[in-house]
Motif scaffolding. Structure first.
Motif, PDB file in Angstrom:
ATOM      1  N   HIS A  38       3.422   0.563  -6.407  1.00  0.00           N
ATOM      2  CA  HIS A  38       2.427   0.961  -5.188  1.00  0.00           C
ATOM      3  C   HIS A  38       2.926   2.049  -4.322  1.00  0.00           C
ATOM      4  O   HIS A  38       2.058   2.283  -3.409  1.00  0.00           O
ATOM      5  CB  HIS A  38       2.276  -0.551  -4.288  1.00  0.00           C
ATOM      6  CG  HIS A  38       1.453  -1.350  -5.328  1.00  0.00           C
ATOM      7  ND1 HIS A  38       2.028  -2.318  -5.947  1.00  0.00           N
ATOM      8  CD2 HIS A  38       0.259  -1.813  -5.149  1.00  0.00           C
ATOM      9  CE1 HIS A  38       1.123  -3.281  -6.518  1.00  0.00           C
ATOM     10  NE2 HIS A  38       0.082  -3.046  -6.232  1.00  0.00           N
ATOM     11  N   GLY A  39       3.868   2.687  -4.313  1.00  0.00           N
ATOM     12  CA  GLY A  39       4.343   3.699  -3.676  1.00  0.00           C
ATOM     13  C   GLY A  39       4.728   3.392  -2.290  1.00  0.00           C
ATOM     14  O   GLY A  39       4.612   4.099  -1.247  1.00  0.00           O
ATOM     15  N   GLU A  51       0.821  -1.213  -0.049  1.00  0.00           N
ATOM     16  CA  GLU A  51       0.059  -0.003   0.005  1.00  0.00           C
ATOM     17  C   GLU A  51       0.910   1.496   0.151  1.00  0.00           C
ATOM     18  O   GLU A  51       2.069   1.394   0.496  1.00  0.00           O
ATOM     19  CB  GLU A  51      -0.930  -0.089   1.266  1.00  0.00           C
ATOM     20  CG  GLU A  51      -2.000  -1.062   1.315  1.00  0.00           C
ATOM     21  CD  GLU A  51      -3.137  -0.718   2.097  1.00  0.00           C
ATOM     22  OE1 GLU A  51      -2.731  -0.032   2.994  1.00  0.00           O
ATOM     23  OE2 GLU A  51      -4.215  -1.559   2.469  1.00  0.00           O
ATOM     24  N   LYS A  52       0.522   2.256  -0.654  1.00  0.00           N
ATOM     25  CA  LYS A  52       1.046   3.444  -0.774  1.00  0.00           C
ATOM     26  C   LYS A  52       1.493   4.147   0.514  1.00  0.00           C
ATOM     27  O   LYS A  52       0.504   4.252   1.573  1.00  0.00           O
ATOM     28  CB  LYS A  52       0.390   4.277  -1.520  1.00  0.00           C
ATOM     29  CG  LYS A  52       1.176   5.517  -1.911  1.00  0.00           C
ATOM     30  CD  LYS A  52       0.232   6.881  -2.730  1.00  0.00           C
ATOM     31  CE  LYS A  52       0.696   8.228  -2.896  1.00  0.00           C
ATOM     32  NZ  LYS A  52       2.017   8.183  -3.444  1.00  0.00           N
TER      33      LYS A  52
END
Length: 712
Positions: A215-216, A182-183
Motif C-alpha cells: 500500500h506504499g 494508505e500510500k
C-alpha cells in the motif's frame, strides 16, 4: 484523534477459512462492514451478539437514565478528592480526557518532533523502515519509543499525515485489511500487547510487512515485550535505547529561551534514573521559572533517594504499617488513618516474629502506641491543613507526592508474600466496608502505581477478584477506577485496555459488567474504537451494555471528543439491517438506538439526543439516521414520536438558539426518511405532543418545515 477516522476505509471481511475459529472479538453472524463516507474501522463496524430482544413491553419505562456512574463522575464531574495524590508517571487528568488513537494532529506531531533528539539506534531503525516498510522498537517504558515512532515515520513517509493505531490491533488485523493503509501515510502502533504464540510468528509478520509495503505506507510498532526465541527475520525488531538525556534537556530549555546559566545548572543537576518524559516535564517546569535543584528532587534518583534511605534503616513493624497505610490511604484525617493502620497491623502481625509469638504483646503494642507522635517523627510523612468550606482539616500525606511510587516499589521489594497477603485482605475489607470517594480513589491510584513493579500481583489479587464481585459493588467500581488511573499514564494505558478486553470476553457476568463500566468511562475515551467494539458486541444480550454505550456517547460529548465513534457504526448497522423486517439482530440494534436516543443524562436531566444535536452538529446526519430507523419501525413509532417531540422541547434548554439546530436536524431527518414518512411525520408528531409550550410548538414548525423541504 479518532482511530475510526484515521484508519480511513473499512474493508469487507474476508470469508473465513473452512474450519477456522472466529476472531475472539467478532460475532460470527455480523454483517460485512463498509462505510466509504466515514472510513470506519472493521471493529467499529462489527455487529453485537444476537440474543432474545424484543421491543419494550407496555409496562416497561419508556426511557432509562444514562448514568455517568460513580467512577466516571470522579473523573468527569467536579473531582473533589482531597489527598488523592495520583502521581501516575508524569500524566495528569488531561491524559484521560483525550483519545490515544487516531489521526495525529499537526500541533501534537510538531510538539513531538521539534525537540526530538535521536538516540544512537535511530539510524538502524530508519534503515529497516525504509527497506521493509515496517519496524518494531523494543524496550522498557520511559525511553522515548513513542516520540521515536513518530520521528521515524515522519522521515520515511511522503506526507505529514500520521495515524496512531490501537494497541489492541492483532497481526491479523494489520495483515487482513482491518486497517486500510494508505500510500504516503505513516502509521504508529504504540505499546503493542503480546499475542498467544502460534508458531507462525515470522509468517504473520511477513504478511503485515507485505500488506503495508504493497500500500506504499510505513508502520512503526513499539512494545515493551521482547521477542521470545529468534526474532522474526521478515520485520526488524530493534532494541531501543535512551537518547542522550542531557541533549534532550538542553534542546528543550534552549527552545524555551532559558538563559545559559540556567541551562548549565539544570544539566549539571540532572539525576540518574530519569526517563525521557520526566526530563521533558522537568524542562517545562524549569522553563516556567522553577529552580532546577528543587525540580530535580522530584525525579529519578532525586525522588527515590530519601525513600531508599528511609527503608535502608532498620524499621519496626509499626513503621512498616505506617508507610503501607499511607501508600494506599493518602489524604485521610488522623482518626481514619489510625483506624486503617490498626486494621492493617492485625492482618500483617503474623509476618513479624516479635508480634506473632506474643499475641498479647502485639495487642498491647497496638493499644499503647502514641501514633500521632510516631507519625510526627516519620520523615516520609507530612500533615497538610486543607480548607473544607469555612473549616480546616488535617490530612496525612507523603512529604513529597513523588515519594509514593518509590514507597510502593520498596515495599514490594522488601516485604514477603505473607505480608502482601495481609495487605490484600486488608484492602479488600477496606473497600468492601468503607466505600467512598476518597478511599476508592486513593486505593485505586496506589494499585495503578503498583502495576509498574508488580503487575501480576495487582491483576491476580485485586483487579480480577474485585471486578468479579468479591468485594461487592464497591470493589467492582474500585477495579474500574484502577483502569481509569492507569489511563493517566501513557505507559500503562495499553495494559489497562488489555485488562478491560479480557473482562469483556469473560463468561462471568460480573466481569463483563465491570468491563462495561470501564469502557463507558475513561477507558472508552482513550480507546473509543475498542470501546465501541466491546460494548456493541454485548448489546445483543445486555441492556446494561446498551446503557453503557449511551453513557459513552454522553461522555465523549462532555470531553469534546468525536461522538461519531459510536454514532457512525451504529448508523451503519441500522442501514445494513434496514431491509430486514424481523430478527433478533435487528431488534437488538433498534433497542440500542432507542436506549441512546431516549436516555437522559442524570446530571442535567436532559435527553442525550438533544445535547448531541447542539454539541455535535457534524453528526446531525448520523443522528437523523438513527431517528429514521425507529420512526420507520411500526412497533416503536409511538415511542419515537413522543421522544422526538421531547428532544425538540429539550433543545430550548440546551441552546440559546434552538431554531437553527432544529432546522439543521429537520433537513437531515428529511433526507434519511423514506418519502411517505416525511409527509406523515407532521400530523403524527403534533398529535403526540402533550401540553406543548408555544416555544416548543414554534420549534416543531421550524423542524417540520425543514423535513418537508427535502422533498424532491
Amino acid at each position: 484523534m479518532d482511530e475510526e477516522q484515521s484508519e480511513r476505509r473499512d474493508q469487507e471481511e474476508p470469508e473465513p477459512k473452512p474450519g477456522a475459529e472466529p476472531a475472539p472479538d467478532r460475532d460470527p453472524g455480523a454483517p460485512r462492514t463498509r462505510d466509504d463516507e466515514t472510513g470506519e474501522t472493521g471493529e467499529s463496524g462489527e455487529t453485537g451478539e444476537t440474543g432474545e430482544s424484543k421491543p419494550p413491553p407496555p409496562g416497561r419505562p419508556d426511557t432509562a437514565p444514562v448514568h455517568h456512574n460513580r467512577v466516571n463522575q470522579y473523573f468527569y464531574g467536579a473531582l473533589d478528592a482531597p489527598g488523592a495524590h495520583f502521581g501516575i508517571g508524569v500524566g495528569d487528568f488531561a491524559n484521560v480526557r483525550r483519545r490515544a488513537v487516531g489521526r495525529l494532529d499537526a500541533g501534537e506531531a510538531d510538539a513531538l518532533l521539534a525537540p526530538y533528539v535521536e538516540p544512537d539506534c535511530f539510524e538502524e531503525a530508519a534503515a529497516a523502515l525504509e527497506q521493509d516498510g515496517v519496524v518494531v522498537l523494543v524496550g522498557p517504558p520511559g525511553i522515548g519509543k513513542r516520540s521515536a515512532a513518530v520521528a521515524l515515520v515522519a522521515r520515511a513517509a511522503e506526507g505529514t499525515e500520521y495515524v496512531v493505531l490501537s494497541p489492541g490491533r492483532s497481526l491479523d488485523d494489520l495483515a487482513d485489511g482491518r486497517v486500510s493503509f494508505e500510500k504516503g501515510v505513516g502509521y504508529v502502533l504504540i505499546d503493542r500487547m503480546p499475542e498467544t504464540s502460534s508458531g507462525t510468528a515470522d509468517f504473520d509478520w511477513r504478511r503485515v510487512r507485505d500488506t503495508v509495503r504493497d500500500h506504499g505506507a510505513h508502520l512503526v510498532i513499539t512494545t515493551v515485550h521482547p521477542v521470545e526465541g529468534d526474532a522474526p527475520g521478515s520485520v526488524r525488531h530493534v532494541p531501543w535505547r535512551l537518547p542522550d538525556l542531557t541533549a534532550v534537556l538542553r534542546v528543550r530549555l534552549l527552545r524555551a529561551g532559558c538563559a545559559a546559566d540556567t541551562v548549565e545548572r539544570a544539566v549539571a543537576g540532572l539525576p540518574g534514573g530519569c526517563g525521557v518524559a520526566e526530563v521533558a516535564e522537568a524542562a517545562e517546569r524549569i522553563a516556567r521559572g522553577a529552580a532546577p535543584d528543587e525540580v530535580w528532587q522530584e525525579y529519578g534518583s532525586g525522588a527515590a533517594e530519601p525513600v531508599r534511605d528511609w527503608f535502608a534503616a532498620g524499621r519496626e513493624p509499626r513503621e512498616w504499617a505506617e508507610v503501607t497505610t499511607l501508600a494506599f490511604v493518602t489524604g485521610a484525617g488522623y482518626r481514619d488513618f489510625e483506624t486503617c493502620q490498626e486494621r492493617l497491623e492485625e492482618w500483617v502481625a503474623p509476618t513479624f516474629p516479635e508480634l506473632a509469638v506474643n499475641t498479647d504483646g502485639a495487642e498491647a503494642h497496638r493499644r499503647d502506641a502514641d501514633r500521632r507522635l510516631m507519625l510526627g517523627r516519620n520523615t516520609l510523612v507530612a500533615v497538610e491543613q486543607r480548607k473544607d468550606g469555612a473549616l480546616t482539616r488535617s490530612a496525612l500525606v507523603f512529604a513529597n507526592p513523588h515519594y509514593r511510587p518509590w514507597v510502593l516499589e520498596e515495599l514490594w521489594a522488601k516485604r514477603s508474600t505473607a505480608y502482601w497477603n495481609g495487605v490484600r485482605d486488608w484492602l479488600t475489607e477496606l473497600v468492601r466496608t468503607q466505600p467512598g470517594l476518597g478511599t476508592q480513589l486513593s486505593v485505586a491510584s496506589a494499585l495503578a502505581l503498583l502495576t509498574r513493579p508488580a503487575f501480576d500481583e495487582v491483576a491476580e489479587n485485586y483487579l480480577h477478584p474485585w471486578a468479579s464481585g468479591v468485594a461487592g459493588p464497591a470493589g467492582q467500581s474500585t477495579a474500574t477506577l484502577v483502569l481509569q488511573c492507569m489511563c493517566l499514564d501513557e505507559g500503562l494505558a495499553a495494559t489497562a485496555l488489555a485488562v478491560g478486553r479480557g473482562w469483556a470476553r469473560s463468561p462471568e457476568p460480573a466481569l463483563r459488567s465491570t468491563a462495561m463500566a470501564a469502557f463507558a468511562g475513561a477507558l472508552g475515551v482513550r480507546f473509543p474504537t475498542d470501546a465501541v467494539n466491546v460494548l456493541m458486541r454485548l448489546t445483543g444480550r445486555s441492556e446494561e451494555a446498551r446503557l453503557a454505550l449511551a453513557g459513552l456517547v454522553a461522555l465523549l460529548l462532555d470531553c469534546g471528543e468525536d461522538t461519531g465513534a459510536v454514532l457512525r457504526p451504529l448508523a451503519y448497522r441500522l442501514r445494513a439491517l434496514r431491509t430486514t423486517s424481523t430478527g433478533h439482530l435487528r431488534e437488538s440494534v433498534l433497542d440500542t438506538v432507542q436506549t441512546l436516543l431516549g436516555g437522559r443524562d442524570t446530571r442535567t436531566g436532559r435527553l442525550v439526543g438533544a445535547s448531541l444535536l447542539e454539541g455535535a452538529p457534524e453528526q446531525s446526519d448520523r443522528i437523523a439516521e438513527l431517528w429514521a430507523g425507529v420512526l420507520e419501525n411500526r412497533p416503536r413509532r409511538g415511542w419515537a414520536l413522543r421522544y422526538l417531540h421531547a428532544t425538540l422541547r429539550d433543545l430550548t434548554t440546551v441552546t440559546a438558539e434552538p431554531g437553527p439546530v432544529a432546522d439543521r436536524f429537520g433537513r437531515s431527518l428529511g433526507g434519511a426518511l423514506a418519502p411517505p414518512e416525511r409527509t406523515h411525520l407532521g400530523p403524527a408528531l403534533r398529535r403526540s405532543a402533550v401540553r406543548p409550550t408555544p416555544e416548543t410548538t414554534a420549534l416543531t414548525d421550524t423542524f417540520l418545515t425543514a423535513v418537508l423541504s427535502t422533498e424532491d
